[in-house]
Design an enzyme around this catalytic site. Sequence first.
Site, PDB file in Angstrom:
ATOM      1  N   HIS A  23      -6.542 -47.187 -88.278  1.00 44.55           N
ATOM      2  CA  HIS A  23      -7.582 -48.035 -87.683  1.00 44.55           C
ATOM      3  C   HIS A  23      -8.905 -47.289 -87.762  1.00 44.55           C
ATOM      4  O   HIS A  23      -8.960 -46.173 -88.302  1.00 44.55           O
ATOM      5  CB  HIS A  23      -7.208 -48.473 -86.259  1.00 44.55           C
ATOM      6  CG  HIS A  23      -7.001 -47.353 -85.267  1.00 44.55           C
ATOM      7  ND1 HIS A  23      -8.014 -46.480 -84.898  1.00 44.55           N
ATOM      8  CD2 HIS A  23      -5.905 -46.957 -84.567  1.00 44.55           C
ATOM      9  CE1 HIS A  23      -7.552 -45.618 -84.007  1.00 44.55           C
ATOM     10  NE2 HIS A  23      -6.259 -45.876 -83.807  1.00 44.55           N
ATOM     11  N   HIS A  26      -9.222 -43.469 -86.887  1.00 50.30           N
ATOM     12  CA  HIS A  26      -8.819 -42.506 -87.924  1.00 50.30           C
ATOM     13  C   HIS A  26      -9.896 -42.420 -89.005  1.00 50.30           C
ATOM     14  O   HIS A  26     -10.219 -41.345 -89.505  1.00 50.30           O
ATOM     15  CB  HIS A  26      -7.493 -42.932 -88.577  1.00 50.30           C
ATOM     16  CG  HIS A  26      -6.377 -43.156 -87.594  1.00 50.30           C
ATOM     17  ND1 HIS A  26      -5.829 -44.393 -87.383  1.00 50.30           N
ATOM     18  CD2 HIS A  26      -5.732 -42.304 -86.759  1.00 50.30           C
ATOM     19  CE1 HIS A  26      -4.876 -44.299 -86.461  1.00 50.30           C
ATOM     20  NE2 HIS A  26      -4.795 -43.039 -86.057  1.00 50.30           N
ATOM     21  N   CYS A 132       6.035 -37.242 -73.785  1.00 47.21           N
ATOM     22  CA  CYS A 132       5.491 -38.552 -74.190  1.00 47.21           C
ATOM     23  C   CYS A 132       5.625 -38.665 -75.695  1.00 47.21           C
ATOM     24  O   CYS A 132       5.024 -37.872 -76.434  1.00 47.21           O
ATOM     25  CB  CYS A 132       4.033 -38.709 -73.780  1.00 47.21           C
ATOM     26  SG  CYS A 132       3.301 -40.188 -74.529  1.00 47.21           S
ATOM     27  N   CYS A 135       2.297 -39.397 -77.562  1.00 50.02           N
ATOM     28  CA  CYS A 135       1.466 -38.201 -77.803  1.00 50.02           C
ATOM     29  C   CYS A 135       2.250 -37.145 -78.569  1.00 50.02           C
ATOM     30  O   CYS A 135       1.660 -36.184 -79.049  1.00 50.02           O
ATOM     31  CB  CYS A 135       1.030 -37.547 -76.496  1.00 50.02           C
ATOM     32  SG  CYS A 135      -0.014 -38.525 -75.446  1.00 50.02           S
ATOM     33  N   CYS A 153       2.332 -41.659 -68.941  1.00 50.82           N
ATOM     34  CA  CYS A 153       1.404 -40.847 -69.716  1.00 50.82           C
ATOM     35  C   CYS A 153       0.002 -41.414 -69.508  1.00 50.82           C
ATOM     36  O   CYS A 153      -0.197 -42.620 -69.660  1.00 50.82           O
ATOM     37  CB  CYS A 153       1.783 -40.913 -71.198  1.00 50.82           C
ATOM     38  SG  CYS A 153       0.439 -40.366 -72.265  1.00 50.82           S
ATOM     39  N   HIS A 156      -1.264 -43.131 -72.938  1.00 53.40           N
ATOM     40  CA  HIS A 156      -0.612 -44.347 -73.429  1.00 53.40           C
ATOM     41  C   HIS A 156      -0.260 -45.357 -72.340  1.00 53.40           C
ATOM     42  O   HIS A 156       0.022 -46.518 -72.643  1.00 53.40           O
ATOM     43  CB  HIS A 156       0.656 -43.975 -74.219  1.00 53.40           C
ATOM     44  CG  HIS A 156       0.337 -43.287 -75.507  1.00 53.40           C
ATOM     45  ND1 HIS A 156       0.189 -41.923 -75.604  1.00 53.40           N
ATOM     46  CD2 HIS A 156       0.071 -43.789 -76.735  1.00 53.40           C
ATOM     47  CE1 HIS A 156      -0.126 -41.619 -76.856  1.00 53.40           C
ATOM     48  NE2 HIS A 156      -0.213 -42.721 -77.551  1.00 53.40           N
ATOM     49  N   LYS A 309      -9.783 -45.626 -75.060  1.00 52.76           N
ATOM     50  CA  LYS A 309      -9.624 -45.166 -76.436  1.00 52.76           C
ATOM     51  C   LYS A 309      -8.978 -46.288 -77.263  1.00 52.76           C
ATOM     52  O   LYS A 309      -7.943 -46.821 -76.877  1.00 52.76           O
ATOM     53  CB  LYS A 309      -8.729 -43.928 -76.443  1.00 52.76           C
ATOM     54  CG  LYS A 309      -8.426 -43.403 -77.827  1.00 52.76           C
ATOM     55  CD  LYS A 309      -7.657 -42.096 -77.732  1.00 52.76           C
ATOM     56  CE  LYS A 309      -7.237 -41.627 -79.099  1.00 52.76           C
ATOM     57  NZ  LYS A 309      -5.825 -41.811 -79.386  1.00 52.76           N
ATOM     58  N   LYS A 312      -3.664 -48.297 -81.648  1.00 52.39           N
ATOM     59  CA  LYS A 312      -2.752 -49.340 -82.130  1.00 52.39           C
ATOM     60  C   LYS A 312      -1.759 -49.698 -81.051  1.00 52.39           C
ATOM     61  O   LYS A 312      -1.434 -50.854 -80.850  1.00 52.39           O
ATOM     62  CB  LYS A 312      -2.017 -48.826 -83.380  1.00 52.39           C
ATOM     63  CG  LYS A 312      -2.693 -49.251 -84.669  1.00 52.39           C
ATOM     64  CD  LYS A 312      -2.309 -50.682 -85.069  1.00 52.39           C
ATOM     65  CE  LYS A 312      -3.315 -51.367 -85.969  1.00 52.39           C
ATOM     66  NZ  LYS A 312      -3.383 -50.883 -87.323  1.00 52.39           N
TER      67      LYS A 312
HETATM   68  N1  MSP Z   1      -0.528 -36.276 -86.051  1.00 54.46           N
HETATM   69  C1  MSP Z   1      -1.405 -35.844 -85.048  1.00 54.46           C
HETATM   70  C2  MSP Z   1      -2.409 -34.843 -85.584  1.00 54.46           C
HETATM   71  C3  MSP Z   1      -1.806 -33.627 -86.206  1.00 54.46           C
HETATM   72  S1  MSP Z   1      -3.036 -32.557 -86.855  1.00 54.46           S
HETATM   73  C4  MSP Z   1      -2.227 -31.183 -87.205  1.00 54.46           C
HETATM   74  C5  MSP Z   1      -2.160 -37.031 -84.489  1.00 54.46           C
HETATM   75  N2  MSP Z   1      -2.220 -38.105 -85.272  1.00 54.46           N
HETATM   76  S2  MSP Z   1      -2.964 -39.488 -84.901  1.00 54.46           S
HETATM   77  O1  MSP Z   1      -2.575 -40.413 -85.929  1.00 54.46           O
HETATM   78  O2  MSP Z   1      -2.694 -39.855 -83.568  1.00 54.46           O
HETATM   79  O3  MSP Z   1      -4.486 -39.210 -85.116  1.00 54.46           O
HETATM   80  C6  MSP Z   1      -5.263 -38.656 -84.098  1.00 54.46           C
HETATM   81  C7  MSP Z   1      -6.668 -38.494 -84.603  1.00 54.46           C
HETATM   82  O4  MSP Z   1      -7.175 -39.724 -85.150  1.00 54.46           O
HETATM   83  C8  MSP Z   1      -7.676 -38.148 -83.521  1.00 54.46           C
HETATM   84  O5  MSP Z   1      -7.679 -36.793 -83.195  1.00 54.46           O
HETATM   85  C9  MSP Z   1      -8.952 -38.610 -84.155  1.00 54.46           C
HETATM   86  O6  MSP Z   1      -9.319 -37.707 -85.150  1.00 54.46           O
HETATM   87  C10 MSP Z   1      -8.525 -39.918 -84.784  1.00 54.46           C
HETATM   88  N3  MSP Z   1      -8.564 -41.014 -83.830  1.00 54.46           N
HETATM   89  C11 MSP Z   1      -7.532 -41.815 -83.469  1.00 54.46           C
HETATM   90  N4  MSP Z   1      -7.984 -42.728 -82.554  1.00 54.46           N
HETATM   91  C12 MSP Z   1      -9.292 -42.519 -82.342  1.00 54.46           C
HETATM   92  C13 MSP Z   1     -10.277 -43.171 -81.580  1.00 54.46           C
HETATM   93  N5  MSP Z   1     -10.021 -44.222 -80.815  1.00 54.46           N
HETATM   94  N6  MSP Z   1     -11.530 -42.687 -81.646  1.00 54.46           N
HETATM   95  C14 MSP Z   1     -11.870 -41.634 -82.443  1.00 54.46           C
HETATM   96  N7  MSP Z   1     -10.965 -41.001 -83.167  1.00 54.46           N
HETATM   97  C15 MSP Z   1      -9.666 -41.392 -83.101  1.00 54.46           C
HETATM   98  O7  MSP Z   1      -2.678 -36.939 -83.387  1.00 54.46           O
END
Ligand code: MSP
Length: 525
Positions: A23, A26, A132, A135, A153, A156, A309, A312
């Site tokens: 989304h 990311h 969780c 997370c 959590c 979430h 935040k 999904k």
């Molecule tokens: N897989 C772990 C990260 C491992 S790194 C060694 C993870 N993945 S995640 O798919 O949940 O992605 C998290 C990251 O996506 C956040 O740290 C950020 O960079 C980005 N974001 C996901 N949602 C976000 C928002 N709502 N706003 C901004 N960035 C966001 O955690």
Amino acid sequence: MTPRPDKTFYLTTPIYYVNDAPHIGHAYTTVAGDVLTRWHRQKGEPVWFLTGTDEHGQKVLRSAQAHGVTPQEWVDRLVETSWKPNWRALNIANDDFIRTTEVRHTERVQRFLQSLKDAGHIYKGKYEGCYCVGCEEFKLSGDLIGRGEERLCPVHGTPVEMVNEVNWFFRLSNFVESILKHYRENPDSLQPESARNEVISFLESDVTDLSISRSTFDWGITVPWDTDQVFYVWFDALLNYATAVGLGDDPTSEGGKKFAQTWPPDVHLVGKDILRFHAVIWPGMLLAAGLPLPRKVFAHGWLLVGGEKMSKSKLTGIAPSEITDHFGVDAFRYYFLRAIPFGSDGSFSWEDMHARYTSELANDFGNLASRLWAMIEKYCGGVLPVVAHDPGLQAALHEAVTEADSAICALDFQSGIMAVMEFCKRVNGYVTEEEPWILAKSLSNKVHLEAVLYNTAEALRALAVLFNSVMPATCEILWQSLGANESIGALADQKIEDVHKWGQLPAGSRVTKSAVLFPRLDVIA
Ligand code: MSP
């Protein structure tokens, strides 16, 4: 950040979970990484930009089960049909894409962790506590919310699960003092300041050892000395930054040379949700292995929907294509970095994006190019007149480049973009003040008229270079329209330190009208 001679500027994004499609949260991190690495490339530095996917653990496993396929099938499908295509669509120029199910990763992880075990940093223990899955994090009871029996959590809003098992632990507590010392001595290495303060107070509280393996499911990397267990997904995931560049390989091998050239990374870009993993656990692992720590971890804020935040799991995730279909890819890349100070949270709103698109991109930037094309066509037969100078514009450009460079290198994308936009507005003001359409009425003003048009074209040449990292496709169109490819060379090869040199477009270049850079939105819709 001072460049290191003979070293590559190495930047990473988090590797994202492939429980679902990306989304815009990311995409926000990935675009920021792309902009910063494109900028450093234009500074003439060798660059390595890594992104990828985090494919193990219960979160991914459960998604696969819910869809009735094996986890390997699930991740293969999502990576190939969704993650990689999304990054291609957003024009992300990553040098590598690591998947944690690749052998180059799993083998190096096993080797690394075996060496930590051999050095006495890992021991067997009993874990009893909350977890969780959303997370993928062990939670302390003080971290949880909820009434009575139900413990939720806070990220979430879903119930945590109880874990009670014998597994392997990493002696994280042994490294707390060294990590604290590192942040106190190198405040730049953890930013923004709010993130550093949060981590320092966490480190000053009671940091315990970390459970690093799980025995109740098998979707993970097998613990080499205890094959009934798999590594905890975060212990596997953090190592991607090092396995992707040859961690532990013979120094004379290709991987070993790559490692020597890149390690330690210059910037780990992360969202603030995963700050502690990167600022506490990761340095602990590296210190245990005797490896240098990353030069900077930068935790940006969250994109919010309804004050929370975007995610999904809460059904608030917006797919990047929902925005790019309407506004285009470059406006997407521009908007989030321009509108939200990197490091702060920000809400996405269609109205705000619409307003900025119209006033900044279509009116200030796009319209300047359209005006120039039309005037060169009308008054000079499509050919660039003789080289001219304007000290006021040149000084403004010099200032813009200096400001943009220092802001972007400090990851202050908003100020960097604003500095370039200020220059763009200044050029619009110049055209308005000089009134070339009035000058054109009398032949005696020919020299003056041509100077105004040349200066405007030069300013657009500079804008194409300065905006290239943020809006590469649009800037390429502009570059081509100025005939700059033939006369100066490829846009990506233009160096930031040379942008201010006035008079680069040669007289006689053919300027061609292109499609409007940012079409009116009622036309797109
Ligand atoms: N897989 C772990 C990260 C491992 S790194 C060694 C993870 N993945 S995640 O798919 O949940 O992605 C998290 C990251 O996506 C956040 O740290 C950020 O960079 C980005 N974001 C996901 N949602 C976000 C928002 N709502 N706003 C901004 N960035 C966001 O955690």
